[in-house]
Design a protein around this motif. Structure first.
Motif, PDB file in Angstrom:
ATOM      1  N   PHE A  28       0.835  -1.195   0.000  1.00  0.00           N
ATOM      2  CA  PHE A  28       0.000   0.000   0.000  1.00  0.00           C
ATOM      3  C   PHE A  28       0.874   1.251   0.000  1.00  0.00           C
ATOM      4  O   PHE A  28       0.658   2.184  -0.770  1.00  0.00           O
ATOM      5  CB  PHE A  28      -0.925   0.006   1.222  1.00  0.00           C
ATOM      6  CG  PHE A  28      -1.762   1.263   1.328  1.00  0.00           C
ATOM      7  CD1 PHE A  28      -2.910   1.419   0.577  1.00  0.00           C
ATOM      8  CD2 PHE A  28      -1.387   2.296   2.177  1.00  0.00           C
ATOM      9  CE1 PHE A  28      -3.674   2.580   0.657  1.00  0.00           C
ATOM     10  CE2 PHE A  28      -2.144   3.451   2.269  1.00  0.00           C
ATOM     11  CZ  PHE A  28      -3.292   3.593   1.512  1.00  0.00           C
ATOM     12  N   ALA A  57      -6.871  -0.332  -1.944  1.00  0.00           N
ATOM     13  CA  ALA A  57      -7.418  -0.211  -0.588  1.00  0.00           C
ATOM     14  C   ALA A  57      -8.884  -0.628  -0.535  1.00  0.00           C
ATOM     15  O   ALA A  57      -9.316  -1.287   0.421  1.00  0.00           O
ATOM     16  CB  ALA A  57      -7.260   1.225  -0.087  1.00  0.00           C
ATOM     17  N   TYR A  60      -9.226  -4.460  -0.865  1.00  0.00           N
ATOM     18  CA  TYR A  60      -8.756  -5.036   0.390  1.00  0.00           C
ATOM     19  C   TYR A  60      -9.806  -4.869   1.480  1.00  0.00           C
ATOM     20  O   TYR A  60     -10.109  -5.808   2.236  1.00  0.00           O
ATOM     21  CB  TYR A  60      -7.444  -4.341   0.764  1.00  0.00           C
ATOM     22  CG  TYR A  60      -6.724  -4.897   1.964  1.00  0.00           C
ATOM     23  CD1 TYR A  60      -6.800  -6.232   2.318  1.00  0.00           C
ATOM     24  CD2 TYR A  60      -5.919  -4.065   2.740  1.00  0.00           C
ATOM     25  CE1 TYR A  60      -6.107  -6.726   3.411  1.00  0.00           C
ATOM     26  CE2 TYR A  60      -5.222  -4.551   3.840  1.00  0.00           C
ATOM     27  CZ  TYR A  60      -5.328  -5.876   4.172  1.00  0.00           C
ATOM     28  OH  TYR A  60      -4.649  -6.363   5.257  1.00  0.00           O
ATOM     29  N   ALA A  61     -10.410  -3.687   1.553  1.00  0.00           N
ATOM     30  CA  ALA A  61     -11.390  -3.397   2.604  1.00  0.00           C
ATOM     31  C   ALA A  61     -12.647  -4.244   2.467  1.00  0.00           C
ATOM     32  O   ALA A  61     -13.130  -4.834   3.438  1.00  0.00           O
ATOM     33  CB  ALA A  61     -11.759  -1.912   2.554  1.00  0.00           C
ATOM     34  N   GLY A 111      -5.242  -6.284  -4.051  1.00  0.00           N
ATOM     35  CA  GLY A 111      -6.080  -6.036  -2.873  1.00  0.00           C
ATOM     36  C   GLY A 111      -6.939  -7.237  -2.522  1.00  0.00           C
ATOM     37  O   GLY A 111      -7.076  -7.590  -1.340  1.00  0.00           O
ATOM     38  N   SER A 287      -3.660   8.571   5.644  1.00  0.00           N
ATOM     39  CA  SER A 287      -2.894   7.798   4.663  1.00  0.00           C
ATOM     40  C   SER A 287      -2.646   8.591   3.382  1.00  0.00           C
ATOM     41  O   SER A 287      -1.640   8.381   2.690  1.00  0.00           O
ATOM     42  CB  SER A 287      -3.630   6.503   4.321  1.00  0.00           C
ATOM     43  OG  SER A 287      -3.775   5.690   5.452  1.00  0.00           O
ATOM     44  N   ASN A 408     -10.857  -3.142  10.818  1.00  0.00           N
ATOM     45  CA  ASN A 408      -9.800  -3.190   9.802  1.00  0.00           C
ATOM     46  C   ASN A 408     -10.326  -2.783   8.432  1.00  0.00           C
ATOM     47  O   ASN A 408      -9.645  -2.083   7.670  1.00  0.00           O
ATOM     48  CB  ASN A 408      -9.197  -4.601   9.738  1.00  0.00           C
ATOM     49  CG  ASN A 408      -8.244  -4.868  10.880  1.00  0.00           C
ATOM     50  OD1 ASN A 408      -7.564  -3.964  11.340  1.00  0.00           O
ATOM     51  ND2 ASN A 408      -8.204  -6.105  11.351  1.00  0.00           N
ATOM     52  N   SER A 409     -11.548  -3.222   8.119  1.00  0.00           N
ATOM     53  CA  SER A 409     -12.156  -2.825   6.848  1.00  0.00           C
ATOM     54  C   SER A 409     -12.402  -1.316   6.809  1.00  0.00           C
ATOM     55  O   SER A 409     -12.166  -0.660   5.791  1.00  0.00           O
ATOM     56  CB  SER A 409     -13.473  -3.573   6.631  1.00  0.00           C
ATOM     57  OG  SER A 409     -13.243  -4.947   6.422  1.00  0.00           O
ATOM     58  N   GLN A 412      -9.288   0.571   5.919  1.00  0.00           N
ATOM     59  CA  GLN A 412      -8.961   0.532   4.495  1.00  0.00           C
ATOM     60  C   GLN A 412      -9.930   1.372   3.666  1.00  0.00           C
ATOM     61  O   GLN A 412      -9.535   2.009   2.684  1.00  0.00           O
ATOM     62  CB  GLN A 412      -8.951  -0.915   4.000  1.00  0.00           C
ATOM     63  CG  GLN A 412      -7.953  -1.817   4.713  1.00  0.00           C
ATOM     64  CD  GLN A 412      -6.547  -1.272   4.705  1.00  0.00           C
ATOM     65  OE1 GLN A 412      -6.077  -0.764   3.693  1.00  0.00           O
ATOM     66  NE2 GLN A 412      -5.853  -1.378   5.838  1.00  0.00           N
TER      67      GLN A 412
END
Length: 478
Positions: A28, A57, A60-61, A111, A287, A408-409, A412
């Motif tokens: 990332f 991202a 991944y999320a 991702g 980020s 965590n989601s 992201q």
């Protein structure tokens, strides 16, 4: 399988799994220093550059919770190895990309693969380690993620500057291949194929509706400005909350039928959870700082990728040291540690904005920049783990796993939205033909927006803390 392997063997197995925790944040952040080189080589637009980050991202999320469910259903070794193999193939697609479209597709595939492999390491701790070793394993896991942030910026800049095999920016993707091969070779004999005790089937409709909702939101935010906000961008933005409402209805209906939804709406009604999760959505917007500061350093000031990577080193070191001092901070400041961490980040953002505004066409004093980015990193190191832990602690024991996955989601999703929204601010202020001065103004505007987001996140963190405290006191006062 519950910690039946020998001590040496289980730590070797855990080392293999830690690669799955290390690669997703590494890939990332490592791309940030490569974006100016990618833009020059592939002739990418600003919107396509944003999609290189936010596409990864977002994928991944959306699939992070699903990846954990798949590990429970089909075995964590199987899903981990499938994920790491997919990550390697996606890295090849990225490294050999001949157009921006192929690169974005490769990043989305990265991702998706990361979402399959990343949850298996954390979930396997209970299968690999006896109770007295689990705290140590969790500490190593957290430090590994912090180390990825330290390594990414510097490694990316060094690899591109070295121009190994004349691959230029492509090396940051292709370097994953020997790592993937080594993990596959070590993973097959070492990893236990543990499953969840009572695995629930994957909520396929929920996953699809969640992906549609995010896609309808992120794509127009990234592409709309560059295309002059056409009708389809407005239509997608209007459709996004409709899709979100359908997702909420679907999850609620599934829970009423006795199924296990992707996201438990009843769980989200716990005091303090919604305000805390909303705070997370504002928090990880920081980020975007890594992306746009890197673009400014290289495209605005003309720094090489290697020199730009070194500028981020104090931030990475701060992020690595921050979690190590968190236990002391908690003893001193208690529940205020996340808020203090975010205030340190705000201070770093404002200080950096002031430095850039004072010397728009030149590099600000190096020590002052080190202090500013170091504050951002150290504040992140205090705020991130304590913010996540506070959210998990608010959930009942039976829902802690789901809340960890949702948190965590949310991080992201915040990263993806941060790149999309802050990218709109940065490129709009920089203009169609950016100069060093206009890019400095763009960075200042972006840093002010990031600071404002962090202030909102800090306020929501306080609201969440007070809500959960009031709820805890109710039985005693009834």
């Amino acid at each position: 399988m519950q910690a039946t392997t020998s001590g040496r063997r289980r730590w070797l197995a855990f080392a293999v799994l830690l690669v799955g925790a290390f690669l997703p944040p590494l890939d990332f952040f490592i791309v940030n220093v490569a974006l100016p080189s990618i833009k020059g080589d592939l002739q990418t637009s600003d919107a396509q550059l944003q999609l290189v980050i936010s596409g990864y991202a977002a994928a991944y999320a959306v699939f992070l919770i699903t990846g954990g469910r798949l590990g429970d259903l089909f075995g964590r070794r199987n899903i981990f190895l499938a994920g790491i193999a997919g990550f390697g193939l996606a890295s090849v697609v990225c490294g050999l990309a001949t157009s921006p479209f192929i690169l974005v597709v490769g990043r989305v595939l990265q991702g998706l693969s990361a979402a399959a492999m990343a949850p298996q390491g954390l979930a396997s701790i209970h299968a690999l380690f006896p109770i007295h070793e689990r705290s140590r394993a969790l500490g190593v896991y957290a430090a590994t993620i912090g180390l990825a942030a330290v390594v990414a910026q510097v490694l990316g800049g060094a690899l591109i500057s070295a121009n190994l095999f004349e691959l230029e920016w492509r090396i940051i993707f292709l370097i994953n291949l020997p790592v993937v091969v080594a993990v596959l070779a070590g993973g097959l004999p070492l990893l236990p194929n543990a499953r969840g005790d009572d695995p629930a089937p994957v909520d396929k409709v929920g996953v699809l509706l969640c992906a549609i909702t995010l896609g309808l939101l992120i794509v127009p935010l990234v592409e709309g400005r560059e295309h002059g906000w056409p009708w389809w961008a407005a239509a997608m933005l209007i459709a996004s909350p409709v899709a979100g409402f359908s997702f909420w209805q679907c999850e609620t209906a599934l829970a009423r039928r006795g199924g296990v939804p992707l996201v438990s709406m009843d769980l989200l009604r716990m005091p303090g959870l919604m305000s805390g999760l909303t705070g997370v959505l504002f928090f990880y917007v920081v980020s975007a700082f890594f992306l746009f500061f890197s673009v400014y350093l290289q495209s605005g000031l003309g720094l090489s990728p290697g020199a730009a990577g070194l500028v981020f080193l104090p931030c990475g070191v701060g992020f690595f040291i921050g979690p190590l001092t968190t236990p002391l901070a908690i003893r001193a400041f208690g529940k205020w540690v996340p808020v203090i961490g975010m205030m340190l980040e705000v201070a770093g953002c404002l200080y950096l904005a002031a430095l850039v505004a004072a010397t728009p066409a030149h590099m600000p004093p190096k020590f002052a920049v080190m202090v500013a980015v170091g504050l951002i990193g150290f504040g992140q190191g205090w705020a991130l783990p304590t913010l996540v832990r506070a959210l998990i602690d608010r959930a009942p024991a039976t829902g802690s796993g789901m809340i960890a996955g949702i948190t965590n989601s949310a991080l992201q999703i915040s990263a993806a939205l941060g790149v999309a929204v802050m990218g709109g601010v940065f490129f709009a202020v920089a203009g169609d033909t950016p100069s060093p001065v206009s890019m400095a103004r763009a960075l200042v505007a972006t840093m002010l927006c990031v600071a404002l987001s962090l202030l909102v996140a800090a306020a929501l963190s306080v609201v969440a803390s007070r809500s959960s405290t009031r709820a805890a006191l109710k039985p005693a006062t009834a």
